[in-house]
Every structure is written in structure tokens, then in C-alpha cells.
Design an enzyme around this catalytic site. Structure first.
Site, PDB file in Angstrom:
ATOM      1  N   ASP A 178       0.828  -1.206   0.000  1.00 28.29           N
ATOM      2  CA  ASP A 178       0.000   0.000   0.000  1.00 28.29           C
ATOM      3  C   ASP A 178       0.862   1.256   0.000  1.00 28.29           C
ATOM      4  OD1 ASP A 178      -2.369   1.342  -0.067  1.00 28.29           O
ATOM      5  OD2 ASP A 178      -2.724   1.229   2.090  1.00 28.29           O
ATOM      6  N   HIS A 182       2.238   3.323  -9.110  1.00 29.05           N
ATOM      7  CA  HIS A 182       2.039   1.887  -9.354  1.00 29.05           C
ATOM      8  C   HIS A 182       3.220   1.317 -10.140  1.00 29.05           C
ATOM      9  CE1 HIS A 182      -1.832   2.183  -7.597  1.00 29.05           C
ATOM     10  NE2 HIS A 182      -2.395   2.850  -8.581  1.00 29.05           N
ATOM     11  N   LEU A 220      10.265 -21.154  -5.194  1.00 23.29           N
ATOM     12  CA  LEU A 220       9.288 -20.320  -4.472  1.00 23.29           C
ATOM     13  C   LEU A 220       7.882 -20.446  -5.074  1.00 23.29           C
ATOM     14  CD1 LEU A 220       8.826 -17.901  -2.394  1.00 23.29           C
ATOM     15  CD2 LEU A 220       9.220 -16.410  -4.362  1.00 23.29           C
TER      16      LEU A 220
HETATM   17  C1  IPE Z   1      -1.605   0.112  -3.456  1.00 21.70           C
HETATM   18  O1  IPE Z   1      -1.384   1.477  -3.492  1.00 21.70           O
HETATM   19  C2  IPE Z   1      -1.711  -0.486  -4.841  1.00 21.70           C
HETATM   20  C3  IPE Z   1      -3.063  -0.905  -5.242  1.00 21.70           C
HETATM   21  C4  IPE Z   1      -4.105  -0.966  -4.464  1.00 21.70           C
HETATM   22  C5  IPE Z   1      -3.239  -1.304  -6.624  1.00 21.70           C
HETATM   23  P1  IPE Z   1      -2.588   2.494  -3.435  1.00 21.70           P
HETATM   24  O2  IPE Z   1      -3.006   2.812  -4.823  1.00 21.70           O
HETATM   25  O3  IPE Z   1      -3.675   2.017  -2.529  1.00 21.70           O
HETATM   26  O4  IPE Z   1      -1.876   3.759  -2.810  1.00 21.70           O
HETATM   27  P2  IPE Z   1      -2.489   4.833  -1.796  1.00 21.70           P
HETATM   28  O5  IPE Z   1      -3.005   4.088  -0.589  1.00 21.70           O
HETATM   29  O6  IPE Z   1      -3.552   5.571  -2.512  1.00 21.70           O
HETATM   30  O7  IPE Z   1      -1.308   5.694  -1.453  1.00 21.70           O
HETATM   31 MG    MG Z   2      -4.138   2.362  -0.534  1.00 19.47          MG
END
Ligand code: IPE
Ligand code: MG
Length: 238
Positions: free
Chosen positions: A2, A19, A113
């Protein structure tokens, strides 16, 4: 995993950039786990709930999954990683479903793995799909209700054949499970760290593993019972 969005937003970048940057720590974790002889690693890439995000973000993530599979699969296969995708695939594009199936087929016999990538996954969905399968078997008379044990039930879950996780790591500063492997996490040690996922590097992983090594896992037993069990193990080894 996250914190990708916040990582990007704090730099004035579109969320997608976060991402994209988040792929590197995934690769690092896979390599480290493989190197350390970890039996199984499951990463939460996209939840059942993430479908409700803005459509541009959803489609850019789907594109990223496709690209990452295409780019990484040969190397993973060479390193004997067995790869599986867990989640509700029906909602995914035919193209992505085909890539996933091909990757699973290619790596199915690998002995290294066990890597599970959760895409379109929810812990509640997982429990529900297992319940439906078993209910159908009981309703049709193919299975007796009494035969539905915890062991039989867990065989219908997505992580079937993979041991329950010992350690759960969540980055990004929130302290919750967010519908990850609800059944399988019953006795998992939880580790939360404030680092945003794209910044999660080897020292952060080592930190989590060190903290895990300090935990006393009792599985519902008393500390006294654990000591007796440990002494038994030591005398057996001697
Ligand atoms: C996690 O990062 C990745 C996915 C859920 C795909 P987020 O997109 O939730 O990032 P924040 O929480 O908004 O910073
Ligand atoms: Mg998030």
C-alpha cells in the site's frame, strides 16, 4: 503493498507513476524470498474493492499487470518460481486471463518459491466461493455435511496446497487487513510499516523478518506448554 498513490501524489505525479514504481519492490521481495528459501509468497496486487477506483486508474493497472507478466515471466521461470494468480478472473480481460493461464502452465512444475499474485481478490469472496462449491456438493448428495472439516474447506480456498502465511507485511501506514487472506491469516504474525510501497527496500524487508523472528507463536497454547514442546524437540535432536 500500500502507498503507491500517495508516493506519486507527494511528488506531483499521476497515481499511475506510483504503481509503476511499485513493481521494483515486488521484484526485490520475490528475489529475496527465493534466495532465503522461503516456501511461499503471496502479494496483494488488486482487491475486489479496487474495481471501484476511477476507470483510468483501473485500466492503467491492468495494463501494468500485462506488461509486468510479459517482462518478468522468463526470469521467474528460470529461477524455478511457481506462479499462480488468485482471485475472481471473470472480471479480467480475456487477454490478461490468457496470459495468467499461460504463466501458470509454464511454471506449474517448478520446484522453487511458490508465488501467488492476488488480482481481483477478496478474502470474503474467497470464503464465499469455497462455501458455494461445498454447498453444491452437499446439496447434490455427493458429500456428507459432516465431511466438511476445516481441512476440507481450506482445500477449496485459493491458497489450497500452500501453507498458511507465517508473516503478513502491510506498508503505507494503515493498520488493517483490508480483506486479504481472511481465513489463512488466523495465526499469522502481523507487521505494519509506515513506508510507502515504492520505497520499501531490502532493509525494510530485513527489518520485518527480524521482528518476526522475535515473536513467540503460541497457536492458542500456554507459554508453559510451548516450553515442554521445545524441550521435547531438543531431546529428540540430541
Ligand atoms: C496500493 O497502493 C496499490 C493498489 C491498491 C493497486 P494504493 O493505490 O492504494 O496507494 P495509496 O493508498 O492511494 O497511497
Ligand atoms: Mg491504498
Amino acid at each position: 503493498m500500500d502507498g503507491n498513490g500517495r508516493w506519486a501524489e507527494s511528488r506531483g505525479l499521476p497515481r499511475h507513476a506510483g504503481h509503476k514504481e511499485g513493481v521494483r519492490p515486488v521484484r526485490m521481495c520475490i528475489e529475496e524470498c527465493a534466495r532465503r528459501g522461503v516456501e511461499a509468497l503471496t502479494v496483494f496486487a488488486f482487491s475486489s474493492e479496487n474495481w471501484a477506483r476511477p476507470s483510468v486508474e483501473v485500466s492503467s493497472l491492468m495494463q501494468l499487470f500485462l506488461e509486468a507478466i510479459d517482462r518478468e515471466v522468463d526470469e521467474l521461470h528460470k529461477n524455478k518460481v511457481r506462479m499462480r494468480f488468485i482471485g475472481d478472473r471473470h472480471a479480467l480481460s480475456v487477454k490478461l486471463q490468457a496470459r495468467m493461464a499461460a504463466t501458470e502452465q509454464l511454471t506449474a512444475a517448478n520446484s522453487g518459491l511458490k508465488l501467488q499474485v492476488a488480482v481481483s481478490y477478496g478474502g470474503r469472496w474467497d470464503i464465499l466461493q469455497a462455501t458455494k462449491k461445498l454447498s453444491a456438493a452437499v446439496a447434490s448428495g455427493a458429500m456428507a455435511l459432516e465431511a466438511v472439516t476445516e481441512e476440507v474447506f481450506s482445500r477449496e480456498l485459493m491458497l489450497s496446497g500452500v501453507p498458511d502465511p507465517d508473516l503478513f507485511i502491510r506498508t503505507g501506514g494503515d493498520y488493517r487487513i483490508s480483506n486479504f487472506l481472511l481465513w489463512n491469516l488466523a495465526y499469522t504474525e502481523l507487521h505494519f510499516c509506515d513506508t510507502l510501497w515504492p520505497d520499501f527496500d531490502k532493509p525494510h524487508l530485513e527489518n520485518a523478518l527480524r521482528a518476526f523472528a522475535m515473536r513467540e507463536r503460541r497457536f492458542g497454547l500456554t507459554p508453559g506448554q510451548l516450553n515442554v514442546a521445545r524441550e521435547g524437540e531438543t531431546s529428540q535432536r540430541a
